[in-house]
Design an enzyme around this catalytic site. Structure first.
Site: not given
Length: 358
Positions: A88, A189, A191-193
């Site tokens: 990372k 809510v 990029k992914v949500g």
């Protein structure tokens, strides 16, 4: 050497956060780049993991985060069946203020200097367009745009994988993978949500959301008037009748304050490092809350970026991400058989694969 330096070195060499193969400090004064790259393991192959661009309060906080995140990537990649170890990177600073082409190019040179031991991608604060810039200096870059030979936005399959984890949780707890009629709370809510919300609505779930960015909430509610928004995460986790809680923002969502008041029967979300500290997984189990390990269910994105290294095929990736359903069920079965929380069961399976890789 300062006390802070001593603390970082102790973390690297002696603490539970340690055990990393390599940690690299990167600096480019001309562009303002300050970054840390952590390679936790290359036992299964080159370390793979995204770059987080975040305004950490201190350098020590940044180091602690990159160590945790890179270790998590080793386990995530192992559980996803990838031939990659864990790594990372974090770039220290506010991306809205200091992100520039020069800074991203300098970061690309830092990654390239590792000669392929670390492969980077997007994470919080970095986007496909950023990876296109990084890739100009570093061929070990994934998450690029299709126009530049990449797979594009990995959040699509990340959300799909989390949805599969929720289906597996429902199957394990209620005997039916369908989420129809289940009340699901999504915290974050972005990029992914927002992709996850779409899957939930298609499956007939009742959805409650919150986000620190008002525009993210507004976008969802305007598109889907049936979705309910609440003020903050504190309100969301206390929502009456909540079946599933999905933390999809930053880590540490499950802690000594939130677990005792959580109304949901299942926790399954996209955020990394949801357990604030060791022991939280037992607190969840003591309250009979089923926890789907974060690094298992959110692996859809890394499955996608790993595939990019070999010539991206979306259908192939989606088929592999759909197996998160089976992997999650296997973890629940192992947890029940061994009499341990699912998080511990997932760790055991991942550690076994990493050990075999060595």
């Amino acid at each position: 050497m300062t006390e802070a330096d001593n603390g970082v070195l102790h973390t690297l060499f002696h603490s539970d956060q340690g055990g990393h193969e390599q940690v690299v400090l990167c600096q480019d004064r001309a562009s303002g780049l300050k970054a840390v790259i952590a390679i936790h393991s290359t036992a299964l192959g080159p370390a793979l993991g995204g770059t987080r661009f975040y305004p950490y309060a201190t350098e020590e906080e940044a180091v602690a985060d990159v160590l945790n995140l890179s270790r998590g990537m080793s386990y995530k990649n192992a559980m996803a069946g990838l031939d990659h170890g864990g790594g990372k990177a974090v770039i220290i600073g506010d991306p809205d203020r200091i992100k520039s082409e020069e800074l991203l190019l300098a970061f690309g040179r830092c990654v390239a200097s590792l000669g392929g031991r670390y492969v980077t991608a997007c994470d919080v604060g970095t986007y496909v367009s950023d990876m296109d810039v990084v890739a100009r200096e570093c061929r070990w870059t994934t998450g690029r745009s299709p126009e530049n030979g990449g797979a594009g936005d990995s959040s699509v399959l990340t959300a799909f994988g989390v949805y599969q984890g929720m289906r597996a949780s429902a199957e394990h707890l209620w005997g039916d993978p369908s989420l129809r009629g289940r009340k699901v709370g999504v915290a974050g809510v972005g990029k992914v949500g927002h992709h996850l919300v779409e899957h939930l609505l298609e499956d007939g779930a009742e959805v409650v959301i919150t986000d620190v960015r008002e525009e993210s909430v507004t976008r969802i509610v305007h598109k889907h008037p049936s979705v309910t928004a609440v003020a903050d995460t504190e309100a969301l986790i206390r929502t009456e009748g909540l079946d599933i809680y999905a933390p999809c923002a930053l880590g540490g969502a499950l802690n000594d304050d939130t677990v005792p008041v959580l109304t949901a029967k299942v926790v399954c979300g996209a955020a990394n490092n949801q357990l604030a500290h060791p022991g939280v997984e037992k607190d969840l189990a003591d309250r009979s809350i089923l926890y789907a390990p974060d690094y298992v269910v959110n692996a859809g994105g890394v499955i996608q970026v790993a595939d990019e290294l070999h010539g991206f095929d979306f259908d192939r990736c989606k088929a592999k991400a759909s197996k998160i359903f089976d992997t999650t069920l296997a973890i629940f079965a192992r947890a029940k058989g061994d009499g341990i929380p699912p998080a511990a069961a997932a760790d055991r399976i991942a550690e076994q694969r990493i050990s075999e890789g060595r």
